[in-house]
Design an enzyme around this catalytic site. Sequence first.
Site, mmCIF file in Angstrom:
data_model
loop_
_atom_site.group_PDB
_atom_site.id
_atom_site.type_symbol
_atom_site.label_atom_id
_atom_site.label_comp_id
_atom_site.label_asym_id
_atom_site.label_seq_id
_atom_site.Cartn_x
_atom_site.Cartn_y
_atom_site.Cartn_z
ATOM 1 N N CYS A 8 0.816 -1.229 0.000
ATOM 2 C CA CYS A 8 0.000 0.000 0.000
ATOM 3 C C CYS A 8 0.844 1.271 0.000
ATOM 4 C CB CYS A 8 -0.971 -0.017 1.180
ATOM 5 S SG CYS A 8 -0.199 0.041 2.817
ATOM 6 N N HIS A 60 -2.604 1.001 6.904
ATOM 7 C CA HIS A 60 -2.954 0.960 5.481
ATOM 8 C C HIS A 60 -3.165 2.373 4.954
ATOM 9 C CE1 HIS A 60 -4.256 -0.873 1.766
ATOM 10 N NE2 HIS A 60 -5.327 -0.105 1.754
ATOM 11 N N HIS A 108 -5.906 1.780 -4.422
ATOM 12 C CA HIS A 108 -4.879 1.265 -3.509
ATOM 13 C C HIS A 108 -4.430 -0.141 -3.883
ATOM 14 C CE1 HIS A 108 -7.946 -0.868 -0.593
ATOM 15 N NE2 HIS A 108 -8.344 -0.923 -1.847
#
Length: 341
Positions: free
Chosen positions: A257, A304, A316
């Site tokens: 990420c 994240h 993402h």
Amino acid sequence: MASHRRPKQPSRARVTVLTTIATAAVALTSQSAQADPKPSKADVKEKVDHLYHEAEAATEKASGAEEAENKLAKQVDALQDKVARGQDELNEMRESLGSMASAQYRTGGVDPAVQLFLSSDPDSYLEKASTLDQVSAKQAESLQQIQAKQRTLAQQRQEAQSKVTDLAETRKELTKKKKEVQTKLAAAQKLLNTLTAQERDELAKADAERASRGNDRIDLGNEKPTSGRAAAALEAAKTQIGKPYVSGAEGPNAYDCSGLTQWAYGQAGVSLTRTTYTQVNDGTKIGRGELAPGDLVFFSSLSHVALYVGNGQVLHAPKPGTVVRYEAMEWAGSFQFGVRI
């Protein structure tokens, strides 16, 4: 004469004990069978998602340790180069003083202070020699320069050794975090293997459908980025749609990420730090209602990060087994805050 005695019958107490043991064995067997039932598809999904979340958090910490390792390694190299250059300079200074002594010898004798310097340990001599009246001004200056250089070198060597120790500890931590990531991923895979191939396919299909219902048809609304760099980063990230999530990857063939967000902003000429835990400080924090396309969005205890694209959607690299894609924010994790770069 053959004996006709009947076999001795087991006592009532013995029969009772045997019966109790047999009953207990059956009960234990039944309990054992009931204690470890085949997990349902929903249970497996919940546990696997949790393990992926833990693996992602460990991945970000590993990436942070790797970033620190690279920084420390460069510092160690620079310090060691500085020490080497300083030692060369010190050797030249000593040679220069030796040449001065040789010239004095040829013209009638060596200055007593210089003679003392050349015939004893320089480190123990310098303090004494600098106070001798016989030392000429030029020689005294040379001796003071050598003394200062020795102190500087000692400090630089100590600093370099401290950095080497820090580097070793950081590498140890990196190895530990990478092992933790692999352990979590292996546990997730073991859980997935308890399902049938059909059940695994059903989970993957449901995940893909839930994610975006088709990346080419997703409605991003008409929100506009607040800066040219945000627009450029978002456009760069869109070109990576479909590339796989890989723990610790930072492009251009795969991403985790924070690797994706760092790469995207790098294409816009902006240098972001490597992990979610540090990218939170790379810009200005904003609330959900202030989000604009290109802003960073942080989820799940900051483990994240995604790029906001508009209309409640993000772009993402979600988790292992998936690819870079659009997804509704409610499925990306527990929203924390946004960061405007």
